[in-house]
Design a protein around this motif. Structure first.
Motif, PDB file in Angstrom:
ATOM      1  N   PHE A  42     -44.570  -8.693 -21.088  1.00 48.25           N
ATOM      2  CA  PHE A  42     -45.717  -9.508 -20.114  1.00 48.25           C
ATOM      3  C   PHE A  42     -46.974  -8.968 -20.673  1.00 48.25           C
ATOM      4  N   VAL A  71     -47.071  -7.696 -12.567  1.00 48.42           N
ATOM      5  CA  VAL A  71     -46.276  -9.052 -12.738  1.00 48.42           C
ATOM      6  C   VAL A  71     -45.160  -9.132 -11.367  1.00 48.42           C
ATOM      7  N   TYR A  92     -42.964 -16.697 -12.692  1.00 44.77           N
ATOM      8  CA  TYR A  92     -43.740 -15.319 -12.672  1.00 44.77           C
ATOM      9  C   TYR A  92     -45.437 -15.596 -12.484  1.00 44.77           C
ATOM     10  N   PHE A  95     -49.204 -13.118 -12.306  1.00 43.60           N
ATOM     11  CA  PHE A  95     -49.950 -12.065 -12.324  1.00 43.60           C
ATOM     12  C   PHE A  95     -50.624 -11.481 -11.100  1.00 43.60           C
ATOM     13  N   ASP A 106     -50.272 -17.179 -15.664  1.00 42.52           N
ATOM     14  CA  ASP A 106     -50.321 -16.716 -16.937  1.00 42.52           C
ATOM     15  C   ASP A 106     -51.204 -17.923 -17.865  1.00 42.52           C
TER      16      ASP A 106
END
Length: 196
Positions: free
Chosen positions: A26, A38, A71, A73, A83
């Motif tokens: 990542f 993350v 996911y 950030f 992302d």
């Protein structure tokens, strides 16, 4: 002595990259930030820190199970972002920021064109296409089902209008949000590959 993890960190590209062995890097470029984490379905939405490798380039390596994981950030402990290099996103009701998706173990399509040759420039007949408007279905499959019609019109080149996700959803897609994520209403990445 350099470890395999160090090697992955050194070769990291922006976004989430599946290295084919369960390891995913990542990475995000975020200069002048104090911390990047993350958070995702793979860590029960806890926070895993990224380390600043070069000035402003943050990286971590995680081992993820096969299949899709979501996911986001977290920047400076307060700002939640999707992302920008995600290849798939999931908008979440009631949240401003969608979740990015990494599909670990998804086969990478090897593009090939041994027998294809582009027509000369003077012979190109280009059709500019908005996938959502081209067929009643508004999907990649709708385009595939009508390729014979385009061929009957002697069209030998398709120029697509934006195919990527944009949040909030802009009708024509001209919003610079998620350039690598295929618009879900058009279909999947696999559908796009089939169309191409």
């Amino acid at each position: 002595m350099t470890t395999a993890t160090d090697e992955l960190v050194t070769r990291a590209l922006p976004g989430a990259t599946d290295h084919g062995d369960g390891n995913v890097t990542f990475a995000i470029y975020a200069p002048r930030k104090k911390s990047i984490h993350v958070t995702g379905s793979f860590n029960n939405w806890d926070r895993d820190p990224l380390e600043e490798r070069d000035e402003g380039f943050w990286v971590t390596v995680r081992e993820l199970p096969q299949g899709k994981s979501e996911y986001q950030f977290i920047v400076d402990d307060t700002i939640l972002i999707c992302d920008p290099y995600a290849q798939e996103i999931n908008p979440i009701a009631g949240q401003e920021q969608p979740r990015a998706v990494i599909d670990v173990g998804r086969p990478i399509y090897q593009w090939k064109h041994e027998h294809w040759q582009r027509p000369s420039l003077r012979d190109l007949i280009i059709y500019e296409m908005h996938v959502g408007d081209f067929s009643p279905e508004g999907t990649f499959q709708g385009v595939i089902d009508r390729l014979d019609h385009l061929q009957d019109l002697a069209i030998n080149c398709i120029e697509f209008m934006p195919l990527y996700e944009s949040v909030p959803r802009a009708y024509w897609g001209y919003e610079p949000n998620y350039f690598l994520a295929v618009r879900k209403s058009f279909g999947s990445m696999e559908d796009l590959v089939r169309l191409v």
